[in-house]
Design an enzyme around this catalytic site. Structure first.
Site, PDB file in Angstrom:
ATOM      1  N   GLY A   1       3.695   8.651   3.373  1.00 20.87           N
ATOM      2  CA  GLY A   1       4.686   9.734   4.157  1.00 20.87           C
ATOM      3  C   GLY A   1       4.378   9.719   5.440  1.00 20.87           C
ATOM      4  O   GLY A   1       3.686   8.744   5.959  1.00 20.87           O
TER       5      GLY A   1
ATOM      6  N   ASN B   1       3.371  10.479   9.173  1.00 18.94           N
ATOM      7  CA  ASN B   1       2.109  10.317   9.824  1.00 18.94           C
ATOM      8  C   ASN B   1       0.919   9.801   9.143  1.00 18.94           C
ATOM      9  O   ASN B   1      -0.423  10.134   9.235  1.00 18.94           O
ATOM     10  CB  ASN B   1       1.523  11.885  10.419  1.00 18.94           C
ATOM     11  CG  ASN B   1       2.546  12.351  11.149  1.00 18.94           C
ATOM     12  OD1 ASN B   1       2.840  11.651  12.204  1.00 18.94           O
ATOM     13  ND2 ASN B   1       2.816  13.555  11.284  1.00 18.94           N
TER      14      ASN B   1
ATOM     15  N   LEU C   1       0.659   5.779   7.111  1.00 19.50           N
ATOM     16  CA  LEU C   1       0.754   4.384   7.168  1.00 19.50           C
ATOM     17  C   LEU C   1       1.687   4.263   7.760  1.00 19.50           C
ATOM     18  O   LEU C   1       2.755   4.518   7.462  1.00 19.50           O
ATOM     19  CB  LEU C   1       0.433   3.655   5.653  1.00 19.50           C
ATOM     20  CG  LEU C   1      -0.518   4.225   4.748  1.00 19.50           C
ATOM     21  CD1 LEU C   1      -0.378   3.063   3.539  1.00 19.50           C
ATOM     22  CD2 LEU C   1      -1.866   3.864   5.562  1.00 19.50           C
TER      23      LEU C   1
ATOM     24  N   GLN D   1       3.798 -13.626   2.252  1.00 17.49           N
ATOM     25  CA  GLN D   1       3.311 -13.846   3.470  1.00 17.49           C
ATOM     26  C   GLN D   1       4.173 -13.841   4.692  1.00 17.49           C
ATOM     27  O   GLN D   1       5.138 -14.523   4.606  1.00 17.49           O
ATOM     28  CB  GLN D   1       2.286 -15.062   3.248  1.00 17.49           C
ATOM     29  CG  GLN D   1       0.998 -14.958   2.259  1.00 17.49           C
ATOM     30  CD  GLN D   1       0.343 -16.105   2.286  1.00 17.49           C
ATOM     31  OE1 GLN D   1      -0.050 -16.854   1.108  1.00 17.49           O
ATOM     32  NE2 GLN D   1      -0.233 -16.630   3.412  1.00 17.49           N
TER      33      GLN D   1
ATOM     34  N   GLU E   1       2.907  -5.795  14.758  1.00 16.27           N
ATOM     35  CA  GLU E   1       3.008  -6.236  13.398  1.00 16.27           C
ATOM     36  C   GLU E   1       3.244  -7.881  13.487  1.00 16.27           C
ATOM     37  O   GLU E   1       3.052  -8.771  12.657  1.00 16.27           O
ATOM     38  CB  GLU E   1       3.896  -5.497  12.453  1.00 16.27           C
ATOM     39  CG  GLU E   1       3.464  -4.112  12.189  1.00 16.27           C
ATOM     40  CD  GLU E   1       2.122  -3.960  11.523  1.00 16.27           C
ATOM     41  OE1 GLU E   1       1.576  -4.824  11.011  1.00 16.27           O
ATOM     42  OE2 GLU E   1       1.333  -3.117  12.049  1.00 16.27           O
TER      43      GLU E   1
ATOM     44  N   HIS F   1      -7.156  -8.296  14.631  1.00 14.40           N
ATOM     45  CA  HIS F   1      -7.423  -7.395  15.525  1.00 14.40           C
ATOM     46  C   HIS F   1      -8.468  -7.807  16.830  1.00 14.40           C
ATOM     47  O   HIS F   1      -9.293  -8.504  16.730  1.00 14.40           O
ATOM     48  CB  HIS F   1      -8.322  -5.976  15.196  1.00 14.40           C
ATOM     49  CG  HIS F   1      -6.966  -5.140  14.298  1.00 14.40           C
ATOM     50  ND1 HIS F   1      -7.405  -4.464  13.291  1.00 14.40           N
ATOM     51  CD2 HIS F   1      -5.750  -4.853  14.430  1.00 14.40           C
ATOM     52  CE1 HIS F   1      -6.323  -4.180  12.563  1.00 14.40           C
ATOM     53  NE2 HIS F   1      -5.342  -4.397  13.362  1.00 14.40           N
TER      54      HIS F   1
END
Length: 704
Positions: free
Chosen positions: A183, A185, A187, A199, A402, A411
């Site tokens: 939903g 705010n 993910l 993948q 992404e 990251h």
């Protein structure tokens, strides 16, 4: 950097917001459809540290040393002041949008070295968000890929089918990959590392407000601004407006200024509205007609009645029951709510909440400080609500992040890097030298000298110029509607099938009654279709036996292979799905998507074919493979992996290894060899009520 498995942007929020002291504790309400939870600072920290690998389950207690040790690890990893305390800076970091992969410890991984072994990467935009015009979304994704092609030998080519390396999808909640969105705010998006199947794919939460990072983008139609987007805020007759308005007009058609000051510049256009057009459907882009009749009832506004997917629609004539002409109502993104349980609906002001009247969006009742509104005049009675529009998330920046994951990057611990876990909006060059080092470690540098990535989104999104007549003031009514639906719109149902059904059989002497076993049987456009080796017959049950055919399958569905395993038509969208081996083709009228691999639907390699399908209503279909079945969502075109069931348990009395499983006249048929077992569902119990021959009892062939 090292490649890891799916990367999910998460927005965690605290359970209480900053506010001036009050004499009493504010009321916090549980809103229907809201998946957010109210957490204390300590609860938030414990959950965050555990989720991202800084503490273990056994340490989630009152052990202050474990909490402090976890906080120090987090602070060091995210380049925060290393205090070991749950201070303001650390809490703000925990609230920020970020990826959901653990920062420490192992996560579920895919096999291989997680990089592409070819330099020309293909991508397919499977569907769109209604928040932005399609050309703006196309441009945002193209610029996001260009960020990476500018510093590597990689090129990115858009294709229009599921054979693409990277499939881009907007979805909501459980969308078929085992990593559901949660939903507004929550993910934001996630992506998978390079490789086959899922993948490389990138998914974006369609309950977020997608913008270019600076608020909603509203395209205009007609007026005198040549399709330029609205400028918010703008001034009209000395008053400031932050959304489209009907002020100054007698026909209630919403409009906006395309400059900051209409009073000076007098440049305007009309905002998306059902008064101008309805999109998709079969109404040829004509405006809604109000009131209209549907199932004997009169409607004076757009409605979701009769649909299970939540799309708002209207009739484009006064009587839908008679004319069956409709379209989908455009979403007013400037005033439409996101999330909640009324996404796409506009706020209604004033509205009643806990007995009090509100004329603007409010934070009352919420523990997270987000602005919300009711979408009816009385929340206490109707419980319909959503979050008010805000600056939204930059689709360009989130996509660039992404796509970095889809190329194999993990990251960065550098806060200024694009691949840093937290989302932040910037108009400067998105890549940091740490991002460049990481991607060039995988693919090498671009052969051209010192290329520079794109620096910022365009100040005005590309739009399609209106074809209507120019006007001079917003008080004047447009004299013509658009010639067709706008580019953006839901993927919902065109009702027409192929333009012409064949009428002349290939060989009238080829008798259906001489076929012992059919490749596939399915009810399509109210006819029962029998497929065999590239041909098919149509059967309708009435007085006597009425069979037409055989016809060549490619004459109606050109892309289909000679051998089919199963097929079904979705009653809501009129999409027809054809399965053969490990592939599926999806026809909408004469348009086809496919072949797609079954793993794109969420079916693993153990599923070698789909042997049947039973529509369940509400956009859900049971897909069968021998003795197993799964629930398939037509809208997202994915199966729910948790829905796997056993045919033997669900349909007792049906033999093993059936084929040609289909639905006809609201009953399920399971075929084996020349025979069928018909299953009737009474009181939610599946019982075999008839066993017979396909040819003699269904097709009513004569017994020689």
């Amino acid at each position: 950097m090292s490649p890891r498995q799916p990367l999910v942007l998460v927005f965690l929020v605290l359970g209480c917001c900053s506010a001036a002291p009050r004499p009493h504790k504010p009321t916090v309400v549980v809103f229907p459809g809201d998946l957010r939870t109210n957490l204390t600072d300590k609860q938030l920290a414990e959950e965050y540290l555990f989720r991202y690998g800084y503490t273990q389950v056994a340490e989630l207690s009152n052990d202050k040393q474990s909490l402090s040790r976890g906080l120090r690890l987090l602070q060091r990893r995210l380049a925060l002041p290393e205090t070991g305390e749950l201070d303001k800076t650390t809490l703000e970091a925990m609230r920020a949008p970020r990826c959901g992969v653990p920062d420490l410890g192992k996560f579920q991984t895919f096999e291989g070295d997680l990089k592409w072994h070819h330099n020309d990467i293909t991508y397919w935009i499977q569907n769109y968000s209604e928040d932005l015009p399609r050309d703006v979304i196309d441009d945002a994704f193209a610029r996001a890929f260009a960020v990476w092609s500018a510093v590597t030998p990689l090129t990115f080519t858009r294709v229009y089918g599921p054979e693409a390396d990277i499939i881009i999808q907007f979805g909501v909640r459980e969308h078929g990959d085992g990593y559901p969105f949660d939903g507004k705010n929550g993910l934001l998006a996630h992506a998978f590392p390079p490789g086959p199947g899922i993948q490389g794919d990138a998914h974006f939460d369609d309950e977020e407000l997608w913008t270019l990072g600076k608020g909603v983008v509203v395209p205009t139609h007609f007026g005198n601004a040549d399709g330029a987007p609205c400028h918010f805020p703008f001034t009209f007759e000395g008053r400031s407006y932050s959304a489209c308005t009907t002020d100054g007009r007698s026909d209630d058609t919403p409009w906006c200024s395309t400059t900051a000051d209409y009073d000076t510049d007098r440049r305007f256009g009309f905002c998306p509205s059902e008064k101008l057009y309805a999109q998709d459907g079969n109404g040829d882009g004509k405006p809604c007609v109000f009131p209209f009749t549907f199932e004997g009832r009169s409607y004076s506004t757009c409605t979701t009645d009769g649909r299970s997917d939540g799309y708002r629609w209207c009739s484009t004539t006064a009587d839908y029951d008679q004319d069956k002409l409709y379209g989908f109502c455009p979403t007013r993104v400037d005033s439409a709510v996101t999330g909640g349980n009324s996404a796409g609906e506009p706020c209604v002001f004033p509205f009643i909440f806990l007995g009090k009247q509100y004329s603007t969006c409010t934070r009352e009742g919420r523990g997270d400080g987000h602005l919300w509104c009711a979408t009816t005049s009385n929340f206490d009675r109707d419980k319909k609500w959503g979050f008010c529009p805000d600056q939204g998330y930059s689709l360009f920046l989130v996509a660039a992040h992404e796509f970095g994951h889809a190329l194999g990057l993990d990251h960065s611990s550098v806060p200024e890097a694009l691949m840093y876990p937290m989302y932040s909006f910037t108009e400067g060059p998105p890549l940091h030298e740490d991002d460049v080092r990481g991607i060039q470690h995988l693919y090498g540098p671009r052969p051209e000298p010192e290329p520079q990535p794109p620096t910022a989104p365009p100040t005005a999104p590309p739009t399609v110029c209106a074809t209507g007549p120019p006007t001079t003031r917003p008080s004047e009514r447009p004299t013509a509607g658009p010639t067709g639906p706008p580019a953006a719109g839901p993927t919902g149902p065109p009702t027409a099938g192929p333009s012409e059904a064949p009428t002349v059989p290939v060989d009238p002497a080829e008798d259906i009654c001489k076929v012992n076993i059919f490749d596939a049987i399915a009810e399509i456009r109210n006819y029962l279709h029998f497929f065999k080796e590239g041909k098919y017959w149509r059967f309708s049950k009435g007085k006597g036996r009425r069979v037409q055919g055989p016809f060549l399958s490619p004459s109606t569905w050109p892309a289909l292979p000679r051998k089919l395993d199963s097929a079904f038509e979705d009653g809501l969208t009129k999409k027809t799905f054809f399965f053969s081996g490990r592939q599926v083709w999806v026809y909408t009228g004469t348009s086809v998507v496919g072949p797609r691999r079954l793993d794109k639907l969420g079916l693993g390699p153990e599923v070698t074919q789909v042997t049947g399908a039973l529509p369940q209503g509400g956009g859900k279909v049971l897909l069968f493979s021998r003795q197993r079945f799964w629930s398939f969502d037509v809208k997202t075109q994915t199966v729910d992996p948790r829905s796997a069931g056993s045919v033997e348990q669900m349909y007792p009395g049906v033999p093993l290894n059936t084929h040609d499983i289909f639905q006809y006249q609201e009953k399920a048929y399971f075929c084996q060899d020349r025979f069928y077992w018909r299953v009737n569902s009474r009181n939610e119990v599946n019982q075999v009520d008839e066993v017979g021959y396909v040819t003699f009892d269904i097709l009513q062939c004569p017994e020689d």
